[in-house]
Design an enzyme around this catalytic site. Structure first.
Site, PDB file in Angstrom:
ATOM      1  N   ASP A  94       0.844  -1.190   0.000  1.00  0.00           N
ATOM      2  CA  ASP A  94       0.000   0.000   0.000  1.00  0.00           C
ATOM      3  C   ASP A  94       0.878   1.238   0.000  1.00  0.00           C
ATOM      4  O   ASP A  94       2.002   1.205   0.521  1.00  0.00           O
ATOM      5  CB  ASP A  94      -0.926   0.030   1.222  1.00  0.00           C
ATOM      6  N   ASP A 110       4.097   2.112  -4.100  1.00  0.00           N
ATOM      7  CA  ASP A 110       3.050   2.176  -5.112  1.00  0.00           C
ATOM      8  C   ASP A 110       2.997   0.861  -5.872  1.00  0.00           C
ATOM      9  O   ASP A 110       4.012   0.404  -6.412  1.00  0.00           O
ATOM     10  CB  ASP A 110       3.355   3.331  -6.073  1.00  0.00           C
ATOM     11  N   ASP A 134      -8.345  -4.425  -2.885  1.00  0.00           N
ATOM     12  CA  ASP A 134      -9.349  -3.479  -2.412  1.00  0.00           C
ATOM     13  C   ASP A 134      -8.905  -2.060  -2.752  1.00  0.00           C
ATOM     14  O   ASP A 134      -9.293  -1.094  -2.115  1.00  0.00           O
ATOM     15  CB  ASP A 134      -9.562  -3.631  -0.896  1.00  0.00           C
ATOM     16  N   LYS A 174     -12.017  -4.756  -6.154  1.00  0.00           N
ATOM     17  CA  LYS A 174     -13.071  -3.759  -6.034  1.00  0.00           C
ATOM     18  C   LYS A 174     -13.207  -3.008  -7.348  1.00  0.00           C
ATOM     19  O   LYS A 174     -12.221  -2.598  -7.951  1.00  0.00           O
ATOM     20  CB  LYS A 174     -12.754  -2.768  -4.907  1.00  0.00           C
TER      21      LYS A 174
END
Length: 221
Positions: A94, A110, A134, A174
């Site tokens: 993350d 990243d 997500d 997602k």
């Protein structure tokens, strides 16, 4: 407090220095049963229940041995993985800092960095059977732009998944505005036995988020 249809509801007064929007957000948080449940059960975010509900429907964590969590912050999804599949190796990434989770390797970088896929694969020590994403792009307030930016992340996550997953593996991501782009869905169907969209109950009704669940990775040709 005021009494709504479901019982007592906490109302937040707009304080000096707090916008009406942030007041509404705070009120929603205080009255959200998933937020309260997450605190009671030790999860870092209400998002944990989205994965729990997806797992109840699709069995995505059953037998998981190696799991990659893309967009791991703050760690709720990985907490679910650790509880449901305690023996699984888990690697996460993350942009945001994430407090350590026992038994989990976490990279603060990243995912779109060219070095990220290799570092994740090296840390995994073998082909994962589950790739979770997500991730969502930071919004700029322009719906079409926001959707395109998030879809670019989904496409990158899918490309990573088909490069690293072991045959039979699962990819969960997602998406927004009713699902993944039709061309991306077509690509997923070429690579996975089943591709389905789902909106778990923990996903707020007013949110445009959905999840795409691709199972039965066919393997690289």
């Amino acid at each position: 407090m005021s009494r709504g249809g479901g019982g007592l509801r906490t109302r937040v007064r707009t304080a000096r220095g707090r916008s009406a929007q942030s007041t509404r957000w705070l009120e929603r948080q205080l009255n959200d049963p998933y937020v309260k449940r997450a605190k009671a059960e030790g999860y870092r975010s209400r998002a944990a229940y989205k994965l729990i509900e997806l797992d109840e429907r699709f069995g995505i964590l059953k037998g998981a041995k190696r799991v990659v969590d893309l967009g791991i912050a703050p760690g709720g999804w990985t907490q679910v993985v650790r509880r449901q599949a305690p023996k699984a190796a888990v690697v996460g990434i993350d942009l945001l800092p994430v407090d350590p989770i026992e038994g989990v390797t976490i990279f603060q970088m990243d995912f779109l960095d060219d070095r990220a896929p290799e570092r994740l694969s090296e840390a995994m020590g073998g082909a994962p059977d589950l790739v979770l994403s997500d991730m969502a792009a930071n919004t700029v307030g322009h719906p079409q732009t926001d959707a395109l930016r998030t879809m670019a992340l989904v496409e990158a996550a899918h490309q990573f998944a088909i490069e690293v997953l072991e045959p039979g593996g699962t990819f969960v991501a997602k998406v927004f505005a009713g699902g993944a782009d039709s061309s991306l869905v077509a690509e997923m169907k070429r690579n996975f036995a089943t591709v389905k969209h789902a909106k778990p109950p923990a996903s707020r009704k007013g949110s445009s988020e959905w999840y795409v669940v691709a199972q039965g990775f066919k393997g690289r040709t």
